[in-house]
Design a protein around this motif. Structure first.
Motif, PDB file in Angstrom:
ATOM      1  N   PRO A  25       0.742  -1.088  -0.051  1.00  0.00           N
ATOM      2  CA  PRO A  25       0.045  -0.054  -0.058  1.00  0.00           C
ATOM      3  C   PRO A  25       0.812   1.192   0.081  1.00  0.00           C
ATOM      4  CG  PRO A  25      -0.450  -1.470   1.601  1.00  0.00           C
ATOM      5  CD  PRO A  25       0.567  -2.046   1.318  1.00  0.00           C
ATOM      6  N   ALA A  26       0.331   2.285  -0.798  1.00  0.00           N
ATOM      7  CA  ALA A  26       0.993   3.470  -0.755  1.00  0.00           C
ATOM      8  C   ALA A  26       0.268   4.767  -1.163  1.00  0.00           C
ATOM      9  CB  ALA A  26       2.317   3.451  -1.823  1.00  0.00           C
ATOM     10  N   ALA A  27       0.338   5.875  -0.172  1.00  0.00           N
ATOM     11  CA  ALA A  27      -0.370   7.039  -0.762  1.00  0.00           C
ATOM     12  C   ALA A  27       0.360   8.266  -0.290  1.00  0.00           C
ATOM     13  CB  ALA A  27      -1.460   7.073   0.270  1.00  0.00           C
ATOM     14  N   GLY A  28       0.346   9.092  -0.853  1.00  0.00           N
ATOM     15  CA  GLY A  28       1.178  10.460  -0.660  1.00  0.00           C
ATOM     16  C   GLY A  28       0.725  11.532  -1.705  1.00  0.00           C
ATOM     17  N   ILE A  29       1.288  12.662  -1.470  1.00  0.00           N
ATOM     18  CA  ILE A  29       1.036  13.676  -2.329  1.00  0.00           C
ATOM     19  C   ILE A  29       2.090  13.894  -3.421  1.00  0.00           C
ATOM     20  CG2 ILE A  29       0.833  16.472  -2.247  1.00  0.00           C
ATOM     21  CD1 ILE A  29      -1.240  15.406  -0.572  1.00  0.00           C
ATOM     22  N   ILE A  30       1.497  14.054  -4.641  1.00  0.00           N
ATOM     23  CA  ILE A  30       2.353  14.254  -5.756  1.00  0.00           C
ATOM     24  C   ILE A  30       2.673  15.614  -5.993  1.00  0.00           C
ATOM     25  CG2 ILE A  30       2.371  13.881  -8.329  1.00  0.00           C
ATOM     26  CD1 ILE A  30       0.432  11.403  -8.006  1.00  0.00           C
ATOM     27  N   SER A  31       1.663  16.315  -5.978  1.00  0.00           N
ATOM     28  CA  SER A  31       1.706  17.968  -6.213  1.00  0.00           C
ATOM     29  C   SER A  31       1.037  18.652  -5.292  1.00  0.00           C
ATOM     30  CB  SER A  31       1.827  18.126  -7.853  1.00  0.00           C
ATOM     31  OG  SER A  31       1.789  19.691  -7.924  1.00  0.00           O
ATOM     32  N   GLN A  32       1.169  20.020  -5.298  1.00  0.00           N
ATOM     33  CA  GLN A  32       0.015  20.760  -4.730  1.00  0.00           C
ATOM     34  C   GLN A  32       0.010  22.236  -5.241  1.00  0.00           C
ATOM     35  OE1 GLN A  32       0.734  21.643  -0.676  1.00  0.00           O
ATOM     36  NE2 GLN A  32       2.553  20.493  -0.501  1.00  0.00           N
ATOM     37  N   TYR A  33      -1.037  22.865  -5.290  1.00  0.00           N
ATOM     38  CA  TYR A  33      -1.151  23.998  -6.032  1.00  0.00           C
ATOM     39  C   TYR A  33      -2.263  24.765  -5.837  1.00  0.00           C
ATOM     40  CZ  TYR A  33      -4.005  20.904  -8.768  1.00  0.00           C
ATOM     41  OH  TYR A  33      -4.974  20.058  -8.958  1.00  0.00           O
ATOM     42  N   VAL A  34      -2.305  26.328  -5.679  1.00  0.00           N
ATOM     43  CA  VAL A  34      -3.368  27.312  -5.916  1.00  0.00           C
ATOM     44  C   VAL A  34      -4.258  27.193  -7.195  1.00  0.00           C
ATOM     45  CG1 VAL A  34      -4.296  29.454  -5.623  1.00  0.00           C
ATOM     46  CG2 VAL A  34      -2.343  28.723  -4.257  1.00  0.00           C
ATOM     47  N   LYS A  35      -5.497  26.409  -6.818  1.00  0.00           N
ATOM     48  CA  LYS A  35      -6.425  26.606  -7.977  1.00  0.00           C
ATOM     49  C   LYS A  35      -6.908  27.965  -8.433  1.00  0.00           C
ATOM     50  CE  LYS A  35      -9.404  23.029 -10.444  1.00  0.00           C
ATOM     51  NZ  LYS A  35     -10.014  21.896 -10.147  1.00  0.00           N
ATOM     52  N   ASP A  36      -7.689  28.640  -7.484  1.00  0.00           N
ATOM     53  CA  ASP A  36      -8.269  29.736  -7.534  1.00  0.00           C
ATOM     54  C   ASP A  36      -8.228  30.464  -6.185  1.00  0.00           C
ATOM     55  OD1 ASP A  36      -9.942  31.717  -8.520  1.00  0.00           O
ATOM     56  OD2 ASP A  36     -11.666  30.660  -7.735  1.00  0.00           O
ATOM     57  N   LEU A  37      -7.843  31.620  -6.303  1.00  0.00           N
ATOM     58  CA  LEU A  37      -7.801  32.458  -4.999  1.00  0.00           C
ATOM     59  C   LEU A  37      -8.154  33.915  -5.378  1.00  0.00           C
ATOM     60  CD1 LEU A  37      -6.342  33.562  -2.352  1.00  0.00           C
ATOM     61  CD2 LEU A  37      -4.250  34.212  -3.598  1.00  0.00           C
ATOM     62  N   SER A  38      -9.279  34.394  -4.617  1.00  0.00           N
ATOM     63  CA  SER A  38     -10.025  35.729  -4.984  1.00  0.00           C
ATOM     64  C   SER A  38      -9.650  36.550  -3.504  1.00  0.00           C
ATOM     65  CB  SER A  38     -11.504  35.306  -5.200  1.00  0.00           C
ATOM     66  OG  SER A  38     -12.228  36.708  -5.133  1.00  0.00           O
ATOM     67  N   VAL A  39      -9.206  37.664  -3.611  1.00  0.00           N
ATOM     68  CA  VAL A  39      -9.042  38.689  -2.727  1.00  0.00           C
ATOM     69  C   VAL A  39      -9.950  39.803  -2.920  1.00  0.00           C
ATOM     70  CG1 VAL A  39      -7.430  39.839  -1.144  1.00  0.00           C
ATOM     71  CG2 VAL A  39      -6.747  37.755  -2.060  1.00  0.00           C
ATOM     72  N   GLU A  40     -10.931  40.131  -2.188  1.00  0.00           N
ATOM     73  CA  GLU A  40     -11.470  41.518  -2.153  1.00  0.00           C
ATOM     74  C   GLU A  40     -11.267  42.375  -0.961  1.00  0.00           C
ATOM     75  OE1 GLU A  40     -15.717  40.804  -3.419  1.00  0.00           O
ATOM     76  OE2 GLU A  40     -15.062  38.797  -4.261  1.00  0.00           O
ATOM     77  N   ASN A  41     -11.391  43.351  -1.540  1.00  0.00           N
ATOM     78  CA  ASN A  41     -11.157  44.629  -0.120  1.00  0.00           C
ATOM     79  C   ASN A  41     -12.504  45.706  -0.650  1.00  0.00           C
ATOM     80  OD1 ASN A  41     -10.347  46.518   1.674  1.00  0.00           O
ATOM     81  ND2 ASN A  41      -8.104  46.149   1.188  1.00  0.00           N
ATOM     82  N   PRO A  42     -13.464  45.435  -0.354  1.00  0.00           N
ATOM     83  CA  PRO A  42     -14.477  46.298  -0.841  1.00  0.00           C
ATOM     84  C   PRO A  42     -14.533  47.520  -0.300  1.00  0.00           C
ATOM     85  CG  PRO A  42     -15.452  44.424   0.537  1.00  0.00           C
ATOM     86  CD  PRO A  42     -14.139  44.306   0.321  1.00  0.00           C
ATOM     87  N   ASN A  43     -14.307  47.846   0.700  1.00  0.00           N
ATOM     88  CA  ASN A  43     -14.442  49.006   1.345  1.00  0.00           C
ATOM     89  C   ASN A  43     -13.076  49.832   1.466  1.00  0.00           C
ATOM     90  OD1 ASN A  43     -17.331  49.242   1.811  1.00  0.00           O
ATOM     91  ND2 ASN A  43     -16.974  47.570   2.912  1.00  0.00           N
ATOM     92  N   ALA A  44     -11.970  49.632   1.108  1.00  0.00           N
ATOM     93  CA  ALA A  44     -10.765  50.146   0.804  1.00  0.00           C
ATOM     94  C   ALA A  44     -10.974  51.806   0.289  1.00  0.00           C
ATOM     95  CB  ALA A  44      -9.471  49.489   0.294  1.00  0.00           C
ATOM     96  N   PRO A  45     -10.158  52.545   0.768  1.00  0.00           N
ATOM     97  CA  PRO A  45      -9.336  52.640   1.984  1.00  0.00           C
ATOM     98  C   PRO A  45     -10.133  53.037   3.390  1.00  0.00           C
ATOM     99  CG  PRO A  45      -9.044  54.811   0.728  1.00  0.00           C
ATOM    100  CD  PRO A  45     -10.170  53.674   0.238  1.00  0.00           C
ATOM    101  N   ASP A  46     -11.180  53.050   3.403  1.00  0.00           N
ATOM    102  CA  ASP A  46     -12.251  53.559   4.607  1.00  0.00           C
ATOM    103  C   ASP A  46     -11.951  52.429   5.439  1.00  0.00           C
ATOM    104  OD1 ASP A  46     -13.150  55.799   3.201  1.00  0.00           O
ATOM    105  OD2 ASP A  46     -14.840  54.836   2.408  1.00  0.00           O
ATOM    106  N   SER A  47     -11.752  50.980   5.354  1.00  0.00           N
ATOM    107  CA  SER A  47     -11.777  49.908   6.095  1.00  0.00           C
ATOM    108  C   SER A  47     -10.336  49.962   6.761  1.00  0.00           C
ATOM    109  CB  SER A  47     -11.655  48.663   5.083  1.00  0.00           C
ATOM    110  OG  SER A  47     -10.831  48.553   4.219  1.00  0.00           O
ATOM    111  N   PHE A  48      -9.572  50.597   6.261  1.00  0.00           N
ATOM    112  CA  PHE A  48      -8.118  50.638   6.978  1.00  0.00           C
ATOM    113  C   PHE A  48      -8.490  51.606   8.393  1.00  0.00           C
ATOM    114  CE2 PHE A  48      -6.582  50.013   2.553  1.00  0.00           C
ATOM    115  CZ  PHE A  48      -6.563  48.722   3.023  1.00  0.00           C
ATOM    116  N   GLN A  49      -9.379  52.423   8.474  1.00  0.00           N
ATOM    117  CA  GLN A  49      -9.492  53.475   9.278  1.00  0.00           C
ATOM    118  C   GLN A  49     -10.331  52.866  10.737  1.00  0.00           C
ATOM    119  OE1 GLN A  49      -7.542  56.313   9.433  1.00  0.00           O
ATOM    120  NE2 GLN A  49      -6.793  55.279   7.365  1.00  0.00           N
ATOM    121  N   TRP A  50     -11.078  51.919  10.355  1.00  0.00           N
ATOM    122  CA  TRP A  50     -12.099  51.337  11.310  1.00  0.00           C
ATOM    123  C   TRP A  50     -11.186  50.781  12.545  1.00  0.00           C
ATOM    124  CZ3 TRP A  50     -14.896  47.564   7.403  1.00  0.00           C
ATOM    125  CH2 TRP A  50     -15.462  48.508   6.508  1.00  0.00           C
ATOM    126  N   THR A  51     -11.746  50.967  13.831  1.00  0.00           N
ATOM    127  CA  THR A  51     -11.334  50.640  14.910  1.00  0.00           C
ATOM    128  C   THR A  51     -11.773  49.680  15.782  1.00  0.00           C
ATOM    129  OG1 THR A  51     -12.306  52.385  16.094  1.00  0.00           O
ATOM    130  CG2 THR A  51     -10.179  52.849  15.258  1.00  0.00           C
TER     131      THR A  51
END
Length: 175
Positions: A25-51
């Motif tokens: 028996p054998a099992a293991g990771i062959i490769s790994q990768y980012v398939k999809d990445l989404s980054v949203e900062n919808p209220n910038a630059p205001d959100s940087f001032q929120w306390t």
């Protein structure tokens, strides 16, 4: 030493296998990768001032897709939303994948490796991608807590078994 073309037994269990056959028996990771990445900062630059302290909502999902007899793609989906009183600070959606090779495992072992062990191996790398993405969006890095994928897997198996016993074991009503 075995002669060319001779048959040997598998680990002394009596099952004949050709010379050089890989039957362990054998099992293991062959490769790994980012398939999809989404980054949203919808209220910038205001959100940087929120306390006020943000509320962080983290959702996980594990998917698997068989690519060949011995190779599957395991997908760890992580969705994070940071909300403050004034609004949404950031949203991160990540699909982090690994190609997993499995050979000579029974169905239960393959299922456990697919939904417990492989995500456990992939998670630290996905965690780093999330931390970097949050930092690159202009916020302090977000370090997700470690997750006990094996424990979650065992809980889900127990819940499914209890469900199956409840559905098939007792009559539905009084006669």
């Amino acid at each position: 030493m075995a002669d060319e073309g001779s048959i040997i037994t598998d680990m002394g269990l009596g099952a004949p296998v050709p010379n050089g056959a890989d039957t362990l028996p054998a099992a293991g990771i062959i490769s790994q990768y980012v398939k999809d990445l989404s980054v949203e900062n919808p209220n910038a630059p205001d959100s940087f001032q929120w306390t006020d302290a943000p509320e962080i909502d983290v959702q996980f999902n594990i998917g698997a897709r068989q690519l060949s007899e011995e190779v599957s793609e395991i997908e760890l989906k992580i969705a994070i939303k940071s909300r403050a009183q004034a609004g949404t600070a950031f949203i991160i959606d990540l699909a982090y994948c690994g190609l997993v090779g499995m050979r000579n495992l029974d169905e239960a072992q393959m299922h456990a490796f697919t939904y417990a062990e492989a995500p456990r191996i992939l998670f630290p790398f996905a965690r780093r991608v999330i931390s970097d993405a949050v930092r690159d969006a202009g916020f302090p890095p977000l370090l997700l807590e470690p997750i006990d994928f094996n424990g979650i897997y065992l809980q889900q198996l127990a819940a499914q078994q209890a469900e199956a016993e409840a559905a098939g074991g007792a009559p539905a009503g009084n006669a």
